[in-house]
Design a protein around this motif. Structure first.
Motif, mmCIF file in Angstrom:
data_model
loop_
_atom_site.group_PDB
_atom_site.id
_atom_site.type_symbol
_atom_site.label_atom_id
_atom_site.label_comp_id
_atom_site.label_asym_id
_atom_site.label_seq_id
_atom_site.Cartn_x
_atom_site.Cartn_y
_atom_site.Cartn_z
ATOM 1 N N GLN A 574 -14.269 7.621 -7.477
ATOM 2 C CA GLN A 574 -12.912 7.438 -7.967
ATOM 3 C C GLN A 574 -12.658 8.218 -9.250
ATOM 4 O O GLN A 574 -11.570 8.759 -9.463
ATOM 5 C CB GLN A 574 -12.624 5.946 -8.183
ATOM 6 N N HIS A 575 -13.642 8.305 -10.115
ATOM 7 C CA HIS A 575 -13.429 9.001 -11.381
ATOM 8 C C HIS A 575 -13.154 10.488 -11.138
ATOM 9 O O HIS A 575 -12.406 11.121 -11.898
ATOM 10 C CB HIS A 575 -14.655 8.831 -12.281
ATOM 11 N N GLN A 576 -13.734 11.037 -10.089
ATOM 12 C CA GLN A 576 -13.480 12.442 -9.778
ATOM 13 C C GLN A 576 -12.053 12.641 -9.262
ATOM 14 O O GLN A 576 -11.415 13.658 -9.554
ATOM 15 C CB GLN A 576 -14.500 12.929 -8.745
ATOM 16 N N LEU A 577 -11.555 11.681 -8.499
ATOM 17 C CA LEU A 577 -10.161 11.743 -8.040
ATOM 18 C C LEU A 577 -9.215 11.681 -9.232
ATOM 19 O O LEU A 577 -8.227 12.425 -9.309
ATOM 20 C CB LEU A 577 -9.862 10.581 -7.088
ATOM 21 N N ARG A 578 -9.514 10.800 -10.147
ATOM 22 C CA ARG A 578 -8.693 10.612 -11.344
ATOM 23 C C ARG A 578 -8.695 11.873 -12.208
ATOM 24 O O ARG A 578 -7.654 12.304 -12.694
ATOM 25 C CB ARG A 578 -9.241 9.409 -12.106
ATOM 26 N N ARG A 579 -9.853 12.479 -12.375
ATOM 27 C CA ARG A 579 -9.949 13.697 -13.185
ATOM 28 C C ARG A 579 -9.184 14.852 -12.526
ATOM 29 O O ARG A 579 -8.497 15.621 -13.207
ATOM 30 C CB ARG A 579 -11.409 14.087 -13.380
ATOM 31 N N PHE A 580 -9.299 14.963 -11.205
ATOM 32 C CA PHE A 580 -8.600 16.042 -10.501
ATOM 33 C C PHE A 580 -7.094 15.910 -10.698
ATOM 34 O O PHE A 580 -6.398 16.894 -10.963
ATOM 35 C CB PHE A 580 -8.945 16.001 -9.008
ATOM 36 N N TRP A 581 -6.587 14.706 -10.572
ATOM 37 C CA TRP A 581 -5.155 14.451 -10.757
ATOM 38 C C TRP A 581 -4.743 14.895 -12.158
ATOM 39 O O TRP A 581 -3.713 15.564 -12.340
ATOM 40 C CB TRP A 581 -4.878 12.958 -10.570
#
Length: 737
Positions: A574-581
């Protein structure tokens, strides 16, 4: 090294101290905070910061043994005790807080920060010799290291080194477990051998060390059952390890994920490394708050007694040059970015899967799980599934593929003819991926979504009458609020997210009606299926990661082959999704959109947000961006970049001239190229050599690569005039000579 303060055998102010403190230190201004008969002069403080029950009370027992075996409250340590008390009181007194009483939650956290600093001193008491030297042996460098730690890590690691001490304790005790006992324990509890992916581990143990540590903890009775899982119960370890502290015995660290025992899913492939870490990076705000605590030592020196620490040391901060170097070095433990095509391709697969299969999966599992036998019966459950209306369209082969015989998991069957329990958990992973990708929430914010208020308005988004309705997701914002109470916020959502939330709300309601929830009072929205009990448990961080792993294998998310020829799959967190956004938003809107981005993500520190966005950009790309920005500033004489004159002085020295005029190579060729080419002008060196080597751009590129010169943002907060705080970003050039 500074000399220790001159401490006489008779404690300083021992007879008049209470009166002196009352007269000079205005303790009467905080008398109302003491409850249950306690007072400033007492050996135990009981403090109530607010009538609001959301702000906890705090008990501080000063009767602790310090490193030399004496009590902090003994006569020989009376000065040290009063220094500690005074340091806490400084956080409470209005005259050190702008002259105004602070709200209870603010006072509570200021006291906790002070106790954490005092505990750091007590834990390192032997090194600093605080009983005899007080703070005289504490250098500026010690304070800077403390500030760096507590501003980068959670407090239980920054001040208390919990993870490191736990690791040492486990390694020390696993030697007590013989090979025979180890084998017997593994045989008695098969879950001990089931491990989550290594990149999700936090302790840094090797696999064999971790297995033995889990076995020893289990045999020694350190595991407690909660919500159908076995958790390491750390309270006795914490109480013993931090017995000599004022607050350490009360810390509540995160659950160490690899110490949880549960029947977890094993991945099909090795994962592309994500370098897990609990923390989101260095924060100047956090550093400032702890600096404020330590700066009060100057007040202690003036009003109580000499602590031995000079004002210069007490006012220590991390210098900008070391701060930037520190943030560079702290990148290794962070989540790595995932290529955009992988993230977006997975999002497409997830949405397609949800739209095609979610309704049938919800219907099938609701029907098959209702009125299931209390004692799990595989034959009965498999028959129920195979006879269901949607068994053919979903290609279902039974209830669960999991077995208790140690047989390997068949991933081809998992995809071609899945079992309903695993397929439902894939759906949970798909749902959280879509919501998490679109909404860029923290994992804890997703997990804690409530079934009773997560969707606003609470209207069925599938109804024709709902067309045009603006929906919002309501959630508790992590890293906010007082005590255990979180700030509840709402964010606008697209229709697909509204439908996912609505579907899970309705499914959760049906589970409750059918009495299939393991905990009837649980209000969490997302529930995962338990294979061997035909029940449902609230999503946890471990089960969330597991459902994402199942989704990645089922949807066959992209794989890569590493340098050893091993195939690895992107198991996205999830943290990678958040960072990408965040990165996409930033690169589209630039630094002018930082306030909006900060609000949406729930970051209170724009400086941390800036590093949060940029720290995963490859070094060469970031270096090129810095290079281009510096050259633009030089060519345009852009004085908004502070420190430009320092760089120009280096170039003056390099070219041995008092004046510089910057031209591009094409400008120079246009000016004298004709004359050179026709032999009208001769140059030394040759014109070709000059054009290829005598470039300020090359020199500046080398200076940036060598970190002799760096460009970085400085964040300035100001009042916008409307009662709202704004942040301005200024670029600064730093020259290291």
């Amino acid at each position: 090294m500074r000399r220790a303060p001159n401490i006489s055998p008779t404690p300083l102010f021992i007879d008049e101290l209470p009166h002196l403190l009352a007269r000079r230190f205005c303790t009467s201004a905080i008398d109302h905070l003491f409850i249950d008969g306690t007072s400033y002069e007492g050996l135990i403080w009981k403090l109530r910061f607010s009538e609001n029950s959301a702000v906890p009370n705090k008990v501080i027992d000063f009767r602790v043994l310090i490193y030399n075996g004496s009590l902090l409250t003994s006569d020989e340590n009376i000065d040290l005790l009063q220094i500690f008390k005074g340091l806490i009181a400084c956080q409470l007194l209005p005259r050190f807080n702008g002259g105004q009483p602070l709200v209870g939650a603010t006072l509570y956290y200021k006291v906790l920060r002070t106790l954490s600093f005092i505990d750091w001193l007590l834990i390192n008491g032997l090194n600093f010799e605080i009983a005899t030297s007080h703070f005289a042996l504490i250098s500026k460098r010690h304070i800077q290291k403390f500030l760096a730690a507590v501003s980068t890590m959670k407090i239980w690691d920054g001040a208390y080194e919990y993870t490191g001490k736990l690791k040492e304790w486990l390694l020390l005790n696993v030697s007590c477990l013989s090979d025979v006992d180890y084998a017997n324990v593994l045989s008695a509890q098969p879950l001990l051998g089931t491990l989550i992916p290594e990149e999700d581990w936090a302790l840094g143990l090797k696999k064999e060390e971790l297995l033995r540590a889990r076995a020893w903890l289990y045999s020694a009775g350190y595991y407690k059952r909660k919500e159908g899982r076995l958790f390491f119960h750390a309270s006795s370890f914490i109480s013993k390890t931090y017995a000599g502290t004022l607050h350490g015995h009360s810390i509540s660290p995160f659950v160490i994920p690899e110490l949880v025992l549960e029947d977890s899913y094993s991945r099909e492939c090795l994962g592309v490394s994500v370098r897990r870490s609990f923390e989101e990076g260095f924060s100047r705000v956090a550093e400032s708050k702890y600096s404020d605590v330590i700066s009060m030592i100057g007040v202690i020196n003036a009003e109580i007694c000499d602590s031995g620490m000079s004002l210069d040391v007490a006012l220590s901060k991390i210098p900008d040059i070391e701060f930037l170097d520190f943030t560079e070095k702290s990148r290794d433990g962070r989540y790595r970015s995932v290529p955009a095509p992988v993230l977006l391709g997975t999002l497409r697969k997830a949405i397609e899967f949800y739209l095609k299969s979610s309704n049938e999966i919800f219907t099938a599992i609701r029907s098959c799980a209702s009125n299931a036998p209390k004692q799990f019966d595989r034959v009965i459950m498999d028959n129920r599934v195979s006879l269901h209306t949607f068994a053919k369209s979903l290609r279902l082969s039974g209830w669960t593929q999991k077995n208790t015989l140690g047989l390997p998991f068949d991933y081809n069957q998992f995809r071609e003819s899945p079992c309903l329990c695993e397929l439902y958990n894939v759906l949970v992973g798909v749902s959280s991926y879509v919501v998490g990708m679109i909404m860029a929430r923290r994992q804890g914010e997703l997990i804690s979504l409530r079934d009773d208020n997560c969707l606003e308005p609470n209207i069925n988004p599938y109804l024709p009458s709902s067309v045009g309705t603006h929906y919002y997701m309501v959630f508790d914002l992590m890293k906010s609020g007082a005590g255990d109470k979180r700030e509840r916020v709402r964010r606008a959502i697209p229709l697909i997210v509204a439908k996912i939330l609505w579907d899970h709300k309705e499914f959760k309601r049906s589970l409750k009606d059918a009495k299939l929830l393991r905990i009837e009072t649980d209000r969490q929205l997302f529930q995962v299926a338990n294979a061997f009990s035909v029940s449902f448990t609230a999503l946890s961080s471990t089960r969330h990661n597991e459902s994402l792993d199942q989704m990645h294998d089922f949807l066959e998310v992209d794989t890569v082959t590493d340098e050893c020829g091993i195939q690895r799959r992107y198991y996205i967190r999830q943290h990678q999704l958040r960072r990408f956004w965040a990165q996409v938003f930033f690169w589209i809107n630039g630094r002018d959109g930082l306030d909006t981005l900060s609000m949406f993500l729930g970051h209170t520190d724009p400086e941390m947000l800036y590093r949060y966005i940029l720290e995963e950009i490859p070094g060469s790309m970031l270096l090129d961006a810095k290079h281009e920005r510096v050259m633009d500033a030089i060519r345009e004489d852009d004085r908004s970049v502070r420190g430009l004159d320092q760089l120009l002085s280096i170039l003056h020295e390099k070219f041995e001239t008092m004046h510089l005029h910057f031209k591009t190579v094409s400008d120079i060729e246009r000016d004298i190229g004709y004359s050179v080419n026709h032999g009208l002008v001769n140059t030394v060196p040759t014109f070709e050599d000059f054009c290829s080597s005598a470039k300020a751009s090359n020199i500046i590129g080398n200076l940036l690569a060598a970190k002799t010169v760096d460009i970085y943002p400085e964040f300035i907060s100001f009042d916008a005039g409307d009662g709202m705080a704004r942040t301005r970003v200024e670029l600064c050039l730093r020259v290291n000579k």
